[in-house]
Motif scaffolding. Structure first.
Motif, PDB file in Angstrom:
ATOM      1  N   MET A  56       0.818  -1.188   0.000  1.00 59.47           N
ATOM      2  CA  MET A  56       0.000   0.000   0.000  1.00 59.47           C
ATOM      3  C   MET A  56       0.859   1.249   0.000  1.00 59.47           C
ATOM      4  O   MET A  56       0.396   2.317  -0.372  1.00 59.47           O
ATOM      5  CB  MET A  56      -0.901  -0.039   1.240  1.00 59.47           C
ATOM      6  CG  MET A  56      -2.037   0.934   1.181  1.00 59.47           C
ATOM      7  SD  MET A  56      -3.084   0.510  -0.203  1.00 59.47           S
ATOM      8  CE  MET A  56      -4.114   1.923  -0.266  1.00 59.47           C
ATOM      9  N   LYS A  57       2.117   1.079   0.433  1.00 55.88           N
ATOM     10  CA  LYS A  57       3.029   2.214   0.502  1.00 55.88           C
ATOM     11  C   LYS A  57       3.266   2.829  -0.877  1.00 55.88           C
ATOM     12  O   LYS A  57       3.390   4.042  -0.999  1.00 55.88           O
ATOM     13  CB  LYS A  57       4.349   1.748   1.110  1.00 55.88           C
ATOM     14  CG  LYS A  57       5.435   2.771   1.130  1.00 55.88           C
ATOM     15  CD  LYS A  57       6.707   2.179   1.698  1.00 55.88           C
ATOM     16  CE  LYS A  57       7.862   3.116   1.522  1.00 55.88           C
ATOM     17  NZ  LYS A  57       9.107   2.563   2.006  1.00 55.88           N
ATOM     18  N   LEU A  58       3.309   2.015  -1.887  1.00 56.17           N
ATOM     19  CA  LEU A  58       3.590   2.511  -3.227  1.00 56.17           C
ATOM     20  C   LEU A  58       2.354   2.586  -4.122  1.00 56.17           C
ATOM     21  O   LEU A  58       2.461   2.950  -5.285  1.00 56.17           O
ATOM     22  CB  LEU A  58       4.634   1.627  -3.897  1.00 56.17           C
ATOM     23  CG  LEU A  58       6.022   1.653  -3.274  1.00 56.17           C
ATOM     24  CD1 LEU A  58       6.922   0.646  -3.968  1.00 56.17           C
ATOM     25  CD2 LEU A  58       6.623   3.023  -3.336  1.00 56.17           C
ATOM     26  N   GLY A  59       1.193   2.258  -3.602  1.00 51.71           N
ATOM     27  CA  GLY A  59      -0.016   2.212  -4.417  1.00 51.71           C
ATOM     28  C   GLY A  59      -0.399   3.556  -5.007  1.00 51.71           C
ATOM     29  O   GLY A  59      -0.618   3.686  -6.222  1.00 51.71           O
ATOM     30  N   PHE A  60      -0.504   4.577  -4.174  1.00 50.92           N
ATOM     31  CA  PHE A  60      -0.914   5.895  -4.654  1.00 50.92           C
ATOM     32  C   PHE A  60       0.141   6.536  -5.552  1.00 50.92           C
ATOM     33  O   PHE A  60      -0.203   7.085  -6.607  1.00 50.92           O
ATOM     34  CB  PHE A  60      -1.264   6.793  -3.464  1.00 50.92           C
ATOM     35  CG  PHE A  60      -1.930   8.069  -3.866  1.00 50.92           C
ATOM     36  CD1 PHE A  60      -3.159   8.068  -4.510  1.00 50.92           C
ATOM     37  CD2 PHE A  60      -1.321   9.282  -3.613  1.00 50.92           C
ATOM     38  CE1 PHE A  60      -3.773   9.243  -4.887  1.00 50.92           C
ATOM     39  CE2 PHE A  60      -1.920  10.465  -3.983  1.00 50.92           C
ATOM     40  CZ  PHE A  60      -3.153  10.446  -4.621  1.00 50.92           C
ATOM     41  N   PRO A  61       1.441   6.483  -5.205  1.00 47.09           N
ATOM     42  CA  PRO A  61       2.444   7.028  -6.135  1.00 47.09           C
ATOM     43  C   PRO A  61       2.457   6.335  -7.500  1.00 47.09           C
ATOM     44  O   PRO A  61       2.677   6.985  -8.524  1.00 47.09           O
ATOM     45  CB  PRO A  61       3.767   6.821  -5.402  1.00 47.09           C
ATOM     46  CG  PRO A  61       3.394   6.846  -3.970  1.00 47.09           C
ATOM     47  CD  PRO A  61       2.046   6.179  -3.914  1.00 47.09           C
ATOM     48  N   ILE A  62       2.182   5.033  -7.523  1.00 40.51           N
ATOM     49  CA  ILE A  62       2.138   4.337  -8.815  1.00 40.51           C
ATOM     50  C   ILE A  62       0.972   4.856  -9.654  1.00 40.51           C
ATOM     51  O   ILE A  62       1.108   5.058 -10.860  1.00 40.51           O
ATOM     52  CB  ILE A  62       2.063   2.812  -8.601  1.00 40.51           C
ATOM     53  CG1 ILE A  62       3.406   2.300  -8.108  1.00 40.51           C
ATOM     54  CG2 ILE A  62       1.661   2.093  -9.880  1.00 40.51           C
ATOM     55  CD1 ILE A  62       3.425   0.853  -7.720  1.00 40.51           C
ATOM     56  N   LEU A  63      -0.176   5.099  -9.008  1.00 45.72           N
ATOM     57  CA  LEU A  63      -1.307   5.676  -9.740  1.00 45.72           C
ATOM     58  C   LEU A  63      -0.984   7.070 -10.262  1.00 45.72           C
ATOM     59  O   LEU A  63      -1.367   7.434 -11.377  1.00 45.72           O
ATOM     60  CB  LEU A  63      -2.542   5.719  -8.840  1.00 45.72           C
ATOM     61  CG  LEU A  63      -3.184   4.377  -8.520  1.00 45.72           C
ATOM     62  CD1 LEU A  63      -4.322   4.567  -7.523  1.00 45.72           C
ATOM     63  CD2 LEU A  63      -3.682   3.720  -9.782  1.00 45.72           C
ATOM     64  N   LEU A  64      -0.260   7.863  -9.468  1.00 48.42           N
ATOM     65  CA  LEU A  64       0.137   9.197  -9.921  1.00 48.42           C
ATOM     66  C   LEU A  64       1.071   9.114 -11.130  1.00 48.42           C
ATOM     67  O   LEU A  64       0.959   9.899 -12.076  1.00 48.42           O
ATOM     68  CB  LEU A  64       0.824   9.966  -8.783  1.00 48.42           C
ATOM     69  CG  LEU A  64      -0.066  10.479  -7.669  1.00 48.42           C
ATOM     70  CD1 LEU A  64       0.780  11.174  -6.607  1.00 48.42           C
ATOM     71  CD2 LEU A  64      -1.125  11.406  -8.197  1.00 48.42           C
ATOM     72  N   ILE A  65       1.993   8.171 -11.108  1.00 41.20           N
ATOM     73  CA  ILE A  65       2.913   8.006 -12.230  1.00 41.20           C
ATOM     74  C   ILE A  65       2.159   7.581 -13.482  1.00 41.20           C
ATOM     75  O   ILE A  65       2.424   8.082 -14.583  1.00 41.20           O
ATOM     76  CB  ILE A  65       4.023   7.003 -11.869  1.00 41.20           C
ATOM     77  CG1 ILE A  65       4.956   7.636 -10.824  1.00 41.20           C
ATOM     78  CG2 ILE A  65       4.809   6.572 -13.101  1.00 41.20           C
ATOM     79  CD1 ILE A  65       5.976   6.691 -10.258  1.00 41.20           C
ATOM     80  N   LEU A  66       1.208   6.675 -13.346  1.00 39.39           N
ATOM     81  CA  LEU A  66       0.430   6.240 -14.504  1.00 39.39           C
ATOM     82  C   LEU A  66      -0.399   7.380 -15.089  1.00 39.39           C
ATOM     83  O   LEU A  66      -0.449   7.565 -16.314  1.00 39.39           O
ATOM     84  CB  LEU A  66      -0.475   5.066 -14.131  1.00 39.39           C
ATOM     85  CG  LEU A  66       0.227   3.741 -13.854  1.00 39.39           C
ATOM     86  CD1 LEU A  66      -0.773   2.715 -13.347  1.00 39.39           C
ATOM     87  CD2 LEU A  66       0.933   3.255 -15.089  1.00 39.39           C
ATOM     88  N   LEU A  67      -1.041   8.150 -14.218  1.00 37.77           N
ATOM     89  CA  LEU A  67      -1.830   9.286 -14.688  1.00 37.77           C
ATOM     90  C   LEU A  67      -0.935  10.351 -15.318  1.00 37.77           C
ATOM     91  O   LEU A  67      -1.271  10.927 -16.350  1.00 37.77           O
ATOM     92  CB  LEU A  67      -2.642   9.882 -13.539  1.00 37.77           C
ATOM     93  CG  LEU A  67      -3.583  11.018 -13.903  1.00 37.77           C
ATOM     94  CD1 LEU A  67      -4.613  10.561 -14.925  1.00 37.77           C
ATOM     95  CD2 LEU A  67      -4.277  11.545 -12.662  1.00 37.77           C
ATOM     96  N   GLY A  68       0.219  10.600 -14.722  1.00 40.93           N
ATOM     97  CA  GLY A  68       1.168  11.552 -15.297  1.00 40.93           C
ATOM     98  C   GLY A  68       1.663  11.110 -16.659  1.00 40.93           C
ATOM     99  O   GLY A  68       1.795  11.918 -17.584  1.00 40.93           O
TER     100      GLY A  68
END
Length: 56
Positions: A1-13
């Motif tokens: 879960m630690k990297l879940g939100f940053p991974i979504l941000l990278i995909l959206l970016g």
């Protein structure tokens, strides 16, 4: 879960940087690219600011 939100941000970016719409014009596409780069930077800062787990 630690990297879940940053991974979504990278995909959206990545999507915003790679996406081009002719109707937006040059200015709209530049703004979209800047938002995508901002999402990348946000993800980087989120991952770096997480405290490391302490070993007992």
């Amino acid at each position: 879960m630690k990297l879940g939100f940053p991974i979504l941000l990278i995909l959206l970016g990545s999507f915003l940087i790679g996406f081009t719409v002719d109707r937006f014009g040059k200015t709209g596409n530049v703004i979209m690219h800047l938002i995508g780069i901002g999402l990348y930077l946000g993800a980087i800062f989120m991952v770096r600011s997480k405290p490391e787990s302490q070993k007992s």
